[in-house]
Design an enzyme around this catalytic site. Structure first.
Site, mmCIF file in Angstrom:
data_model
loop_
_atom_site.group_PDB
_atom_site.id
_atom_site.type_symbol
_atom_site.label_atom_id
_atom_site.label_comp_id
_atom_site.label_asym_id
_atom_site.label_seq_id
_atom_site.Cartn_x
_atom_site.Cartn_y
_atom_site.Cartn_z
ATOM 1 N N GLU A 44 0.840 -1.194 0.000
ATOM 2 C CA GLU A 44 0.000 0.000 0.000
ATOM 3 C C GLU A 44 0.876 1.245 0.000
ATOM 4 O OE1 GLU A 44 -2.770 2.603 3.024
ATOM 5 O OE2 GLU A 44 -2.591 0.443 3.406
ATOM 6 N N ARG A 48 0.633 10.372 0.241
ATOM 7 C CA ARG A 48 0.990 11.452 1.165
ATOM 8 C C ARG A 48 2.218 12.230 0.714
ATOM 9 N NH1 ARG A 48 0.862 8.066 6.872
ATOM 10 N NH2 ARG A 48 -1.057 6.896 6.462
ATOM 11 N N THR A 71 -4.424 6.190 1.552
ATOM 12 C CA THR A 71 -4.790 7.580 1.833
ATOM 13 C C THR A 71 -5.543 8.182 0.649
ATOM 14 O OG1 THR A 71 -2.645 7.690 2.981
ATOM 15 C CG2 THR A 71 -3.964 9.676 2.989
ATOM 16 N N LYS A 131 -11.141 -1.563 6.441
ATOM 17 C CA LYS A 131 -9.963 -1.224 7.227
ATOM 18 C C LYS A 131 -10.472 -0.751 8.587
ATOM 19 C CE LYS A 131 -6.210 2.223 6.978
ATOM 20 N NZ LYS A 131 -5.581 3.227 6.074
#
Length: 206
Positions: A44, A48, A71, A131
């Site tokens: 993953e 960011r 994200t 998640k």
């Protein structure tokens, strides 16, 4: 293959899904190669950093790596990540717009949930895989056990992420509703590919 089975194929591929914050594109492939060599192949890459999309593209070139974007906050980012080569999406939260986009584009999507209301929203939108984030600050294992007691009978499964460490990840994996765990410790501290390889090897997955 059904949508849920496609998500299971992502979650069951590796017990640990490293949460990767990569600043330098030049380190992307060596880090991915080190992880895959150690038995961790579901990666993953968080959106960011300015380099994130390029990192996804580079890591996707590594044989055996299944690279996704983390994200993901809105449909535009999902589109950009898919164009960069991301094969699955992970978000810190859940919104109807993100879920609709993922279902419309048939891309595996793990939305972040922190409580029963989040999970119920996801169920209403047709999801069963989530998640649990941030895992430790939202009550840790006792909290997820409580949620699992309510939703486990519906076939709900989780990837808890946030505050999980090398010392605790097996405790999370022992929960029946946990398919895999997310963690940043494998690459924490801007670890070099050599250090990542060392940390991954220590897990004994291969």
């Amino acid at each position: 293959m059904s949508y849920i089975k496609r998500l299971d194929a992502v979650m069951d591929r590796s017990p640990i899904m490293p949460v990767l914050v990569v600043e330098d594109v030049a380190t992307a492939r060596p880090i991915a190669e080190a992880l895959v060599a150690g038995g961790i192949s579901t990666l993953e890459v968080t959106l960011r950093t300015p380099a994130a999309l390029e990192v996804i593209s580079e890591m996707s070139k590594v044989e055996g790596a299944l690279v996704g974007a983390g994200t993901v906050l809105n449909p535009k980012q999902m589109d950009q990540a898919m164009k960069a080569g991301a094969k699955f999406m992970v978000s810190p939260g859940i919104t109807p717009a993100l879920v609709k986009e993922a279902l419309d584009r048939d891309v595996p999507f793990l939305p972040g949930t922190a409580n029963a209301s989040d999970i119920m929203m996801g169920l209403d939108l047709g999801l069963r895989r989530f998640k649990f984030f941030p895992a430790m600050t939202n009550g840790g294992i006792p909290a997820l056990k409580g949620l699992s007691a309510v939703f486990g009978s519906l076939g709900v499964r989780f990837c808890p992420t946030g505050g999980i460490t090398e010392a605790t990840y097996k405790d999370w994996l022992a929960l029946p509703t946990v398919a895999c765990v997310g963690g940043s410790w494998l690459t924490a501290g801007n670890a070099s590919a050599e250090e990542v390889a060392k940390r991954t090897k220590a897990l004994g997955l291969r």
